[in-house]
Design a protein around this motif. Structure first.
Motif, PDB file in Angstrom:
ATOM      1  N   ALA A   2      33.146  37.607  40.066  1.00  0.00           N
ATOM      2  CA  ALA A   2      33.321  37.149  41.436  1.00  0.00           C
ATOM      3  C   ALA A   2      33.288  35.630  41.532  1.00  0.00           C
ATOM      4  N   ALA A   3      32.344  35.002  40.833  1.00  0.00           N
ATOM      5  CA  ALA A   3      32.229  33.542  40.887  1.00  0.00           C
ATOM      6  C   ALA A   3      33.489  32.863  40.345  1.00  0.00           C
ATOM      7  N   PHE A   4      34.027  33.379  39.247  1.00  0.00           N
ATOM      8  CA  PHE A   4      35.233  32.781  38.673  1.00  0.00           C
ATOM      9  C   PHE A   4      36.462  33.074  39.517  1.00  0.00           C
ATOM     10  N   ILE A   9      40.562  35.160  36.770  1.00  0.00           N
ATOM     11  CA  ILE A   9      41.390  34.010  37.153  1.00  0.00           C
ATOM     12  C   ILE A   9      42.616  34.498  37.928  1.00  0.00           C
ATOM     13  N   VAL A  10      43.247  35.558  37.422  1.00  0.00           N
ATOM     14  CA  VAL A  10      44.399  36.127  38.121  1.00  0.00           C
ATOM     15  C   VAL A  10      43.969  36.696  39.469  1.00  0.00           C
ATOM     16  N   LEU A  11      42.800  37.336  39.501  1.00  0.00           N
ATOM     17  CA  LEU A  11      42.316  37.909  40.747  1.00  0.00           C
ATOM     18  C   LEU A  11      42.141  36.837  41.815  1.00  0.00           C
ATOM     19  N   GLY A  12      41.618  35.674  41.429  1.00  0.00           N
ATOM     20  CA  GLY A  12      41.465  34.590  42.387  1.00  0.00           C
ATOM     21  C   GLY A  12      42.793  34.144  42.958  1.00  0.00           C
ATOM     22  N   PHE A  13      43.815  34.028  42.088  1.00  0.00           N
ATOM     23  CA  PHE A  13      45.153  33.648  42.551  1.00  0.00           C
ATOM     24  C   PHE A  13      45.738  34.726  43.463  1.00  0.00           C
ATOM     25  N   ALA A  14      45.564  35.983  43.090  1.00  0.00           N
ATOM     26  CA  ALA A  14      46.098  37.082  43.898  1.00  0.00           C
ATOM     27  C   ALA A  14      45.417  37.135  45.261  1.00  0.00           C
ATOM     28  N   ALA A  15      44.103  36.916  45.268  1.00  0.00           N
ATOM     29  CA  ALA A  15      43.372  36.927  46.532  1.00  0.00           C
ATOM     30  C   ALA A  15      43.843  35.802  47.448  1.00  0.00           C
ATOM     31  N   ALA A  16      44.082  34.624  46.863  1.00  0.00           N
ATOM     32  CA  ALA A  16      44.598  33.506  47.655  1.00  0.00           C
ATOM     33  C   ALA A  16      45.981  33.838  48.206  1.00  0.00           C
ATOM     34  N   LEU A  33      43.107  36.093  51.435  1.00  0.00           N
ATOM     35  CA  LEU A  33      41.689  36.424  51.537  1.00  0.00           C
ATOM     36  C   LEU A  33      40.828  35.159  51.517  1.00  0.00           C
ATOM     37  N   THR A  34      39.725  35.209  52.192  1.00  0.00           N
ATOM     38  CA  THR A  34      38.754  34.120  52.175  1.00  0.00           C
ATOM     39  C   THR A  34      37.918  34.207  50.896  1.00  0.00           C
ATOM     40  N   ASP A  35      37.085  33.190  50.662  1.00  0.00           N
ATOM     41  CA  ASP A  35      36.228  33.195  49.477  1.00  0.00           C
ATOM     42  C   ASP A  35      35.320  34.418  49.448  1.00  0.00           C
ATOM     43  N   ASP A  36      34.682  34.733  50.568  1.00  0.00           N
ATOM     44  CA  ASP A  36      33.728  35.840  50.568  1.00  0.00           C
ATOM     45  C   ASP A  36      34.426  37.175  50.326  1.00  0.00           C
ATOM     46  N   ARG A  37      35.639  37.324  50.836  1.00  0.00           N
ATOM     47  CA  ARG A  37      36.371  38.571  50.608  1.00  0.00           C
ATOM     48  C   ARG A  37      36.920  38.645  49.193  1.00  0.00           C
ATOM     49  N   THR A  38      37.257  37.501  48.621  1.00  0.00           N
ATOM     50  CA  THR A  38      37.647  37.469  47.214  1.00  0.00           C
ATOM     51  C   THR A  38      36.492  37.940  46.345  1.00  0.00           C
ATOM     52  N   ALA A  39      35.308  37.431  46.611  1.00  0.00           N
ATOM     53  CA  ALA A  39      34.121  37.822  45.853  1.00  0.00           C
ATOM     54  C   ALA A  39      33.819  39.302  46.032  1.00  0.00           C
ATOM     55  N   LEU A  40      33.972  39.801  47.234  1.00  0.00           N
ATOM     56  CA  LEU A  40      33.706  41.208  47.490  1.00  0.00           C
ATOM     57  C   LEU A  40      34.691  42.099  46.739  1.00  0.00           C
ATOM     58  N   ALA A  41      35.963  41.706  46.708  1.00  0.00           N
ATOM     59  CA  ALA A  41      36.959  42.469  45.948  1.00  0.00           C
ATOM     60  C   ALA A  41      36.592  42.506  44.466  1.00  0.00           C
ATOM     61  N   ALA A  42      36.068  41.386  43.959  1.00  0.00           N
ATOM     62  CA  ALA A  42      35.718  41.303  42.537  1.00  0.00           C
ATOM     63  C   ALA A  42      34.549  42.214  42.189  1.00  0.00           C
ATOM     64  N   VAL A  43      33.457  42.142  42.948  1.00  0.00           N
ATOM     65  CA  VAL A  43      32.295  42.975  42.615  1.00  0.00           C
ATOM     66  C   VAL A  43      32.598  44.449  42.876  1.00  0.00           C
ATOM     67  N   HIS A  44      33.403  44.725  43.892  1.00  0.00           N
ATOM     68  CA  HIS A  44      33.816  46.104  44.154  1.00  0.00           C
ATOM     69  C   HIS A  44      34.589  46.657  42.961  1.00  0.00           C
ATOM     70  N   GLY A  45      35.479  45.846  42.392  1.00  0.00           N
ATOM     71  CA  GLY A  45      36.258  46.294  41.247  1.00  0.00           C
ATOM     72  C   GLY A  45      35.392  46.618  40.047  1.00  0.00           C
ATOM     73  N   LEU A  96      25.619  40.216  46.140  1.00  0.00           N
ATOM     74  CA  LEU A  96      26.201  39.529  44.989  1.00  0.00           C
ATOM     75  C   LEU A  96      27.455  38.754  45.376  1.00  0.00           C
ATOM     76  N   ALA A  97      28.248  39.316  46.274  1.00  0.00           N
ATOM     77  CA  ALA A  97      29.434  38.595  46.743  1.00  0.00           C
ATOM     78  C   ALA A  97      29.030  37.307  47.451  1.00  0.00           C
ATOM     79  N   ALA A  98      27.971  37.379  48.263  1.00  0.00           N
ATOM     80  CA  ALA A  98      27.491  36.187  48.952  1.00  0.00           C
ATOM     81  C   ALA A  98      26.972  35.156  47.966  1.00  0.00           C
ATOM     82  N   GLU A  99      26.330  35.616  46.889  1.00  0.00           N
ATOM     83  CA  GLU A  99      25.827  34.704  45.865  1.00  0.00           C
ATOM     84  C   GLU A  99      26.982  34.036  45.118  1.00  0.00           C
ATOM     85  N   ALA A 100      28.050  34.785  44.894  1.00  0.00           N
ATOM     86  CA  ALA A 100      29.165  34.276  44.094  1.00  0.00           C
ATOM     87  C   ALA A 100      29.885  33.110  44.753  1.00  0.00           C
ATOM     88  N   VAL A 101      29.901  33.063  46.058  1.00  0.00           N
ATOM     89  CA  VAL A 101      30.649  31.997  46.740  1.00  0.00           C
ATOM     90  C   VAL A 101      29.914  30.663  46.691  1.00  0.00           C
TER      91      VAL A 101
END
Length: 208
Positions: free
Chosen positions: A55-57, A117-124, A128-140, A174-179
């Motif tokens: 999520a952080a990355f 890294i790809v997930l961050g680009f796809a989320a952008a 998606l906002t930062d917090d939703r990007t992080a949530l998608a990551a930890v959910h995955g 964890l998503a909140a921590e990642a941002v």
């Protein structure tokens, strides 16, 4: 909540995650993971290590230097098998994302990018906002591990889903921590060792 978040986090999104157990198959074969209680412990451990790091990355990759971040993530992944698995998933996600969001700046990515890294680009690209990007990551991370456990152990799918629901507050935290931007995260030596053992098998259900 947005539809884009739900679609990107959907297990049916064609990103290849279903093919990987990230060392869980070896843990099951060794007898370390036998039941739902053990799966819960593994899930919590993965979320607090790999989940938080992913999520952080992913968040950092939205606006950061993808080459530098990819190299940093490589350095933080001790297991060569897990590095290979991450890059394979990155390629699979990138193939899907290029079709879905063709105008995104995919050319900025390294040749064989890590999945976060790809997930961050796809989320952008999905808006998606930062917090939703992080949530998608930890959910995955959570759902991929749970799905692998379901297939490996033949667990009650309702019980596995109930476990994921119980862990929802953990995912949110964890998503909140990642941002917050801290990329220095904890390690999971047993997962690394299990992944390396798994890579030596000739017959296996999962790619990692």
């Amino acid at each position: 909540m947005t539809a884009a978040l739900l679609l990107l986090a959907d297990g049916r999104f064609p990103a290849g995650g279903h093919a990987h157990s990230h060392g869980l198959e070896a843990m099951v074969a060794s007898g370390r993971v036998r039941d739902l209680d053990a799966v819960e412990r593994v899930l919590i451990g993965r979320l607090r290590t790999a989940g938080l790091m992913t999520a952080a990355f992913a968040v950092a990759a939205r606006d950061g230097d993808p080459d530098r971040l990819d190299a940093e993530l490589d350095a933080r992944t001790a297991s060569p098998a897990l590095r290979t698995a991450s890059r394979r998933q990155g390629r699979a996600l990138l193939r899907a994302a290029r079709v879905i969001w063709p105008d995104a700046p995919w050319v900025r990515l390294p040749a064989q990018p890590h999945q976060p890294i790809v997930l961050g680009f796809a989320a952008a690209a999905a808006g998606l906002t930062d917090d939703r990007t992080a949530l998608a990551a930890v959910h995955g991370v959570a759902t991929a591990t749970a799905s692998a456990a379901l297939r490996l152990l033949g667990l009650d799918p309702f019980a596995v889903q109930a476990l994921l629901i119980r862990l929802a507050p953990e995912l949110d935290a964890l998503a909140a921590e990642a941002v917050k931007g801290d990329l220095a995260r904890g390690a999971a030596p047993l997962t690394d060792l299990s992944a390396e053992l798994h890579a030596t098998w000739e017959v296996r259900l999962f790619a990692s």
